[in-house]
Structure formats: structure tokens, C-alpha cells
Motif scaffolding. Structure first.
Motif: not given
Length: 172
Positions: A42-54
Motif C-alpha cells: 500500500a502506498t495510498g497514491e493513485a496508480v497511473d496508466k504509465a505505471t500499469l503499462d509498465k
């Protein structure tokens, strides 16, 4: 629903009964075929599209699931793990229960409301139901072939056919 998945697995692959009951995979299949990441914590930060792409491109097969492959925390995630074991697939697993932002992020990324989610070669395949259908129809073997993964089930079937004499020799 867990019973339905287990029943379907048993129908499509006889030794799945032993796997679903907690028995280990056959000796020809390595026991640890997946990697899961502490970085999913858990980080609490939103996970962006670029991170998910990776993330979906870290391996040929990636699974976002509840729990980890050694301890799935829902029946659907367990069914996906069992299918992957039967095929001998090495895959990366991400525990969405460790990170709510990852859980919601992957759902938004695929526009698919449920977990587990399976990716092959960076492309979203579907959840437990889709993977189970692909397994039963043989389509999963073909999809794995496209990315250079030879299914253990295919290897076993080919070995079985090579060991049995041709039909015309049996008649003699």
C-alpha cells in the motif's frame, strides 16, 4: 462460485482435482512458477496508466489477483493460479489486496470490474471465467504459443502420442 470453478477445472483436466485440493504440481512442472512483488504494498497514491503499462509488460504473463500464487485469497484467483500451474506458465503476480490504489487502478485501466485480471504479452485477456473458457477450449495453449510459451499440457499430450504406437500397428 468457487465450487463451480473447481468443478469446471476437474472436467477439463483430470489431475486438477489434486491441484485444487492443495497437492503440488507434477514433478515436470517447477513448483515456483510465479513472481510476486513487495512493491505492490500500500502506498495510498493513485496508480497511473504509465505505471500499469509498465507492470503488464514486466513478463509475458501478468496476473493481478487477490493474494499471491502461494496463498490465493479468493476462489477465482485460486482457479487462475491452478490453470497457470497446469500449463506450467511463469508469470508475475500482483496482490491487489496490498494496495487499494493498484486494485482500483487496474480496474480502471481495463474497464473490467473484477479481479483477477490476466494479461498476456501486455494485452488484457480477461478474468477467471475467460481464462477458464480459454483453457477448456484449447485457446489458451494457442495464445501462449504466440508469445513463445509451450504449455506443459501440450508437452504431455505430445509425449503421450509419441509413446503410443500408430493405430495401424495396434491392429497387428
Amino acid at each position: 462460485m468457487n465450487r463451480i470453478c473447481q468443478s469446471l477445472l476437474r472436467q477439463s483436466y483430470p489431475s486438477a482435482r489434486g491441484l485444487a485440493a492443495g497437492a503440488s504440481a507434477s514433478a515436470s512442472v517447477p513448483s515456483l512458477l510465479s513472481r510476486f512483488f513487495a512493491a505492490d504494498a500500500a502506498t495510498g497514491e493513485a496508480v497511473d496508466k504509465a505505471t500499469l503499462d509498465k507492470l503488464v509488460r514486466t513478463n509475458k504473463v501478468v496476473v493481478f489477483m487477490k493474494g499471491n500464487p502461494q496463498a490465493p485469497r479468493c476462489g477465482f484467483s485460486n482457479a487462475v493460479v491452478q490453470i497457470m500451474r497446469m500449463h506450467g506458465v511463469q508469470y508475475d503476480a500482483h496482490d491487489v489486496l496490498q494496495n487499494e490504489a493498484l486494485r482500483q487502478g487496474v480496474k480502471d485501466y481495463t474497464d473490467w470490474p473484477t479481479i483477477p485480471q490476466v494479461f498476456i504479452d501486455g494485452e488484457f485477456v480477461g478474468g477467471c471465467d475467460i481464462l477458464l473458457q480459454m483453457h477448456q477450449s484449447g485457446d489458451l495453449i494457442e495464445e501462449l504459443k504466440k508469445v513463445g510459451i509451450v504449455s506443459e499440457l501440450l508437452k504431455a499430450e505430445e509425449a503421450k502420442q509419441a509413446a503410443s504406437p500408430p493405430a495401424d500397428e495396434k491392429a497387428k
